[in-house]
Design a protein around this motif. Structure first.
Motif, PDB file in Angstrom:
ATOM      1  N   ARG A  24       0.963  -1.180   0.175  1.00  0.00           N
ATOM      2  CA  ARG A  24       0.053   0.007  -0.010  1.00  0.00           C
ATOM      3  C   ARG A  24       0.904   1.404   0.154  1.00  0.00           C
ATOM      4  NH1 ARG A  24      -2.431  -2.370   5.414  1.00  0.00           N
ATOM      5  NH2 ARG A  24      -1.218  -4.140   4.428  1.00  0.00           N
ATOM      6  N   ALA A  25       0.502   2.333  -0.661  1.00  0.00           N
ATOM      7  CA  ALA A  25       1.125   3.397  -0.817  1.00  0.00           C
ATOM      8  C   ALA A  25       1.150   4.087   0.728  1.00  0.00           C
ATOM      9  CB  ALA A  25       0.782   4.482  -1.843  1.00  0.00           C
ATOM     10  N   VAL A  26      -0.024   4.386   1.222  1.00  0.00           N
ATOM     11  CA  VAL A  26      -0.294   4.930   2.427  1.00  0.00           C
ATOM     12  C   VAL A  26      -1.013   4.008   3.233  1.00  0.00           C
ATOM     13  CG1 VAL A  26      -1.616   6.815   3.504  1.00  0.00           C
ATOM     14  CG2 VAL A  26      -0.369   7.156   1.447  1.00  0.00           C
ATOM     15  N   ASP A  27      -0.783   3.925   4.351  1.00  0.00           N
ATOM     16  CA  ASP A  27      -1.458   2.895   5.470  1.00  0.00           C
ATOM     17  C   ASP A  27      -2.560   3.606   6.036  1.00  0.00           C
ATOM     18  OD1 ASP A  27      -2.076   0.902   7.181  1.00  0.00           O
ATOM     19  OD2 ASP A  27      -0.089   0.617   7.974  1.00  0.00           O
ATOM     20  N   ILE A  28      -3.853   3.231   5.876  1.00  0.00           N
ATOM     21  CA  ILE A  28      -4.998   3.732   6.115  1.00  0.00           C
ATOM     22  C   ILE A  28      -5.679   2.560   6.994  1.00  0.00           C
ATOM     23  CG2 ILE A  28      -5.390   5.580   4.339  1.00  0.00           C
ATOM     24  CD1 ILE A  28      -7.204   3.882   3.047  1.00  0.00           C
ATOM     25  N   ALA A  64       0.817 -12.079  -0.994  1.00  0.00           N
ATOM     26  CA  ALA A  64      -0.279 -11.214  -0.249  1.00  0.00           C
ATOM     27  C   ALA A  64      -1.283 -10.533  -1.126  1.00  0.00           C
ATOM     28  CB  ALA A  64       0.391 -10.095   0.667  1.00  0.00           C
ATOM     29  N   ASP A  65      -0.570  -9.929  -2.266  1.00  0.00           N
ATOM     30  CA  ASP A  65      -1.430  -9.150  -3.257  1.00  0.00           C
ATOM     31  C   ASP A  65      -1.981  -9.883  -4.291  1.00  0.00           C
ATOM     32  OD1 ASP A  65      -1.196  -6.388  -2.271  1.00  0.00           O
ATOM     33  OD2 ASP A  65       1.118  -7.031  -2.286  1.00  0.00           O
ATOM     34  N   ALA A  66      -1.804 -11.277  -4.561  1.00  0.00           N
ATOM     35  CA  ALA A  66      -2.511 -11.954  -5.542  1.00  0.00           C
ATOM     36  C   ALA A  66      -3.993 -11.928  -5.764  1.00  0.00           C
ATOM     37  CB  ALA A  66      -2.274 -13.607  -4.927  1.00  0.00           C
ATOM     38  N   VAL A  67      -4.862 -11.342  -4.949  1.00  0.00           N
ATOM     39  CA  VAL A  67      -6.020 -11.165  -5.180  1.00  0.00           C
ATOM     40  C   VAL A  67      -6.120 -10.091  -6.463  1.00  0.00           C
ATOM     41  CG1 VAL A  67      -6.234  -9.137  -3.533  1.00  0.00           C
ATOM     42  CG2 VAL A  67      -8.533 -10.310  -4.583  1.00  0.00           C
ATOM     43  N   GLU A 159       2.542   4.619 -25.626  1.00  0.00           N
ATOM     44  CA  GLU A 159       3.233   4.919 -24.194  1.00  0.00           C
ATOM     45  C   GLU A 159       2.756   6.220 -23.740  1.00  0.00           C
ATOM     46  OE1 GLU A 159       7.286   4.144 -22.539  1.00  0.00           O
ATOM     47  OE2 GLU A 159       7.378   6.055 -23.534  1.00  0.00           O
ATOM     48  N   VAL A 160       2.018   6.360 -22.853  1.00  0.00           N
ATOM     49  CA  VAL A 160       1.688   7.432 -21.926  1.00  0.00           C
ATOM     50  C   VAL A 160       2.284   7.675 -20.697  1.00  0.00           C
ATOM     51  CG1 VAL A 160      -0.323   7.596 -23.140  1.00  0.00           C
ATOM     52  CG2 VAL A 160      -0.315   6.378 -21.001  1.00  0.00           C
ATOM     53  N   PHE A 161       1.993   8.532 -19.681  1.00  0.00           N
ATOM     54  CA  PHE A 161       2.648   8.680 -18.529  1.00  0.00           C
ATOM     55  C   PHE A 161       1.562   8.854 -17.349  1.00  0.00           C
ATOM     56  CE2 PHE A 161       5.648   9.786 -21.616  1.00  0.00           C
ATOM     57  CZ  PHE A 161       6.976   9.026 -20.964  1.00  0.00           C
ATOM     58  N   THR A 162       1.653   8.331 -16.304  1.00  0.00           N
ATOM     59  CA  THR A 162       0.821   8.124 -15.113  1.00  0.00           C
ATOM     60  C   THR A 162       1.260   9.115 -14.106  1.00  0.00           C
ATOM     61  OG1 THR A 162       0.517   6.043 -15.211  1.00  0.00           O
ATOM     62  CG2 THR A 162       0.272   6.647 -13.038  1.00  0.00           C
ATOM     63  N   PRO A 163       0.028  10.184 -13.895  1.00  0.00           N
ATOM     64  CA  PRO A 163       0.424  11.347 -13.063  1.00  0.00           C
ATOM     65  C   PRO A 163       1.531  11.191 -11.574  1.00  0.00           C
ATOM     66  CG  PRO A 163      -1.872  11.251 -13.717  1.00  0.00           C
ATOM     67  CD  PRO A 163      -1.277  10.068 -14.135  1.00  0.00           C
ATOM     68  N   PRO A 164       2.370  11.924 -11.237  1.00  0.00           N
ATOM     69  CA  PRO A 164       2.947  11.453  -9.992  1.00  0.00           C
ATOM     70  C   PRO A 164       2.277  11.373  -8.892  1.00  0.00           C
ATOM     71  CG  PRO A 164       3.598  13.547 -11.162  1.00  0.00           C
ATOM     72  CD  PRO A 164       2.396  13.108 -11.835  1.00  0.00           C
ATOM     73  N   GLY A 165       2.543  10.208  -7.940  1.00  0.00           N
ATOM     74  CA  GLY A 165       2.017   9.910  -6.922  1.00  0.00           C
ATOM     75  C   GLY A 165       0.796   8.888  -7.188  1.00  0.00           C
ATOM     76  N   VAL A 166       0.630   8.720  -8.325  1.00  0.00           N
ATOM     77  CA  VAL A 166      -0.710   7.476  -8.806  1.00  0.00           C
ATOM     78  C   VAL A 166       0.055   6.189  -9.031  1.00  0.00           C
ATOM     79  CG1 VAL A 166      -2.554   7.220 -10.177  1.00  0.00           C
ATOM     80  CG2 VAL A 166      -1.926   9.561  -9.799  1.00  0.00           C
ATOM     81  N   VAL A 241     -20.251  -1.895  -6.307  1.00  0.00           N
ATOM     82  CA  VAL A 241     -19.669  -3.084  -5.556  1.00  0.00           C
ATOM     83  C   VAL A 241     -18.953  -2.431  -4.345  1.00  0.00           C
ATOM     84  CG1 VAL A 241     -18.210  -5.305  -5.616  1.00  0.00           C
ATOM     85  CG2 VAL A 241     -19.906  -4.812  -7.228  1.00  0.00           C
ATOM     86  N   GLY A 242     -19.037  -3.035  -3.297  1.00  0.00           N
ATOM     87  CA  GLY A 242     -17.963  -2.425  -2.257  1.00  0.00           C
ATOM     88  C   GLY A 242     -16.758  -2.806  -2.371  1.00  0.00           C
ATOM     89  N   ASN A 243     -15.807  -1.718  -2.063  1.00  0.00           N
ATOM     90  CA  ASN A 243     -14.541  -2.050  -2.299  1.00  0.00           C
ATOM     91  C   ASN A 243     -13.730  -1.227  -1.293  1.00  0.00           C
ATOM     92  OD1 ASN A 243     -12.271  -2.720  -4.201  1.00  0.00           O
ATOM     93  ND2 ASN A 243     -11.999  -0.619  -4.345  1.00  0.00           N
ATOM     94  N   SER A 244     -14.348  -1.065  -0.044  1.00  0.00           N
ATOM     95  CA  SER A 244     -13.439  -0.332   1.015  1.00  0.00           C
ATOM     96  C   SER A 244     -12.123  -1.042   1.350  1.00  0.00           C
ATOM     97  CB  SER A 244     -14.293  -0.121   2.327  1.00  0.00           C
ATOM     98  OG  SER A 244     -14.837  -1.392   2.660  1.00  0.00           O
ATOM     99  N   GLU A 245     -12.227  -2.482   1.467  1.00  0.00           N
ATOM    100  CA  GLU A 245     -11.085  -3.149   2.065  1.00  0.00           C
ATOM    101  C   GLU A 245      -9.929  -3.135   0.881  1.00  0.00           C
ATOM    102  OE1 GLU A 245     -11.301  -3.390   5.161  1.00  0.00           O
ATOM    103  OE2 GLU A 245     -13.169  -2.550   4.635  1.00  0.00           O
ATOM    104  N   CYS A 246     -10.527  -3.438  -0.376  1.00  0.00           N
ATOM    105  CA  CYS A 246      -9.292  -3.512  -1.586  1.00  0.00           C
ATOM    106  C   CYS A 246      -8.616  -2.081  -1.598  1.00  0.00           C
ATOM    107  CB  CYS A 246      -9.878  -4.112  -2.822  1.00  0.00           C
ATOM    108  SG  CYS A 246     -10.100  -5.605  -2.960  1.00  0.00           S
ATOM    109  N   ALA A 247      -9.539  -1.027  -1.446  1.00  0.00           N
ATOM    110  CA  ALA A 247      -9.010   0.520  -1.501  1.00  0.00           C
ATOM    111  C   ALA A 247      -7.723   0.500  -0.520  1.00  0.00           C
ATOM    112  CB  ALA A 247     -10.187   1.457  -1.386  1.00  0.00           C
TER     113      ALA A 247
END
Length: 265
Positions: A24-28, A64-67, A159-166, A241-247
């Motif tokens: 995870r990028a940020v632990d919430i 751990a991330d295989a889902v 090829e395109v570019f993903t925004p910084p921090g994404v 569909v609920g996604n709170s935990e995957c988020a």
């Protein structure tokens, strides 16, 4: 044409007990496995409601991330390409997905270069091209090797570019139909979707940009009513569909499945 969003099959993988150690990028907060399993079941039900066959793979205790199976492969009408994930802890997942793809595809190719890294979350396939976002998980060598692997399959790689921090390109976008993309303002502002119709996520609801068009449904995470209403007003049939935990692990709707029509003859 609608090969980029009409499918007969999907592959998913059950989340396992190790999910609390996922990247995870940020632990919430740690995800609740029981709630994630319930959301996952709802997600599979939404896919099946369109008439698709859904292959449910067992959890992988060592990953751990295989889902988040989407990162392991790119599935196209003429074949599949096994990715080479940019997160070292996920490298083994792609190889474990390969046999399942080989059971459904005549042609399975592999990203194998030692310097190549590419994940499915950085790839948006439309009717006319394959857009690949450079990110922390996908590098120039990975994009170049993918271009070589699919050169004879009829879709150019751009090829395109993903925004910084994404994390991933598709964190900020998803395909809605042959000409329409759902995207955040920050990604669309880059010009990467020039020539497409763009529907922006509502202000404050950027986290729902990762949805999926699967046959006649747009499946999006619950909790984003303004964007849902925008999509409904635009004529799309929407299922939330609920996604709170995957988020909590930077995961979204596209991350949870590989979607395709197999080429096995």
């Amino acid at each position: 044409m609608s090969a980029s969003y009409r499918f007969t099959h999907a592959i998913t993988r059950k989340p396992g007990v190790g999910i609390t150690a996922g990247l995870r990028a940020v632990d919430i907060g740690a995800p609740d496995l029981d709630l994630m399993l319930a959301h996952h079941a709802d997600y599979i039900a939404a896919l099946r409601s369109t008439g698709a066959e859904v292959v449910e793979l067992d959890a992988l205790a060592d990953f751990a991330d295989a889902v988040f199976v989407e990162d392991t492969a790119l599935c196209l009408p003429r074949g599949a390409v096994v990715m080479r994930p940019g997160a070292p802890s996920r490298l083994g997942e792609a190889g474990l997905m390969a046999p399942h793809l080989a059971a459904l595809y005549d042609d399975v190719r592999v990203i194998s270069g030692a310097e190549s890294y590419i994940e499915g979350g950085d790839i948006l396939t439309t009717e006319r091209e394959i857009l690949v976002g450079r990110s922390a998980r996908t590098n120039a060598a990975g994009v170049a090797e993918l271009r070589e692997r699919v050169a004879d399959w009829g879709l150019p790689v751009r090829e395109v570019f993903t925004p910084p921090g994404v994390l991933h390109f598709k964190t900020d976008c998803s395909l809605l139909d042959a000409e329409t993309v759902l995207a955040t303002q920050r990604l669309a502002a880059s010009g990467c979707f020039d020539g497409y119709r763009v529907i922006h996520t509502a202000a404050g609801e950027e986290a729902c940009a990762n949805a999926i068009r699967f046959n006649d449904l747009v499946i999006m995470p619950d909790g984003f009513p303004k964007t849902r209403d925008i999509l409904v007003a635009a004529g799309f049939a929407v299922r939330v569909v609920g996604n709170s935990e995957c988020a909590k692990l930077d995961g979204g709707m596209s991350c949870l499945s590989l979607r395709f029509t197999p080429s096995l003859t």
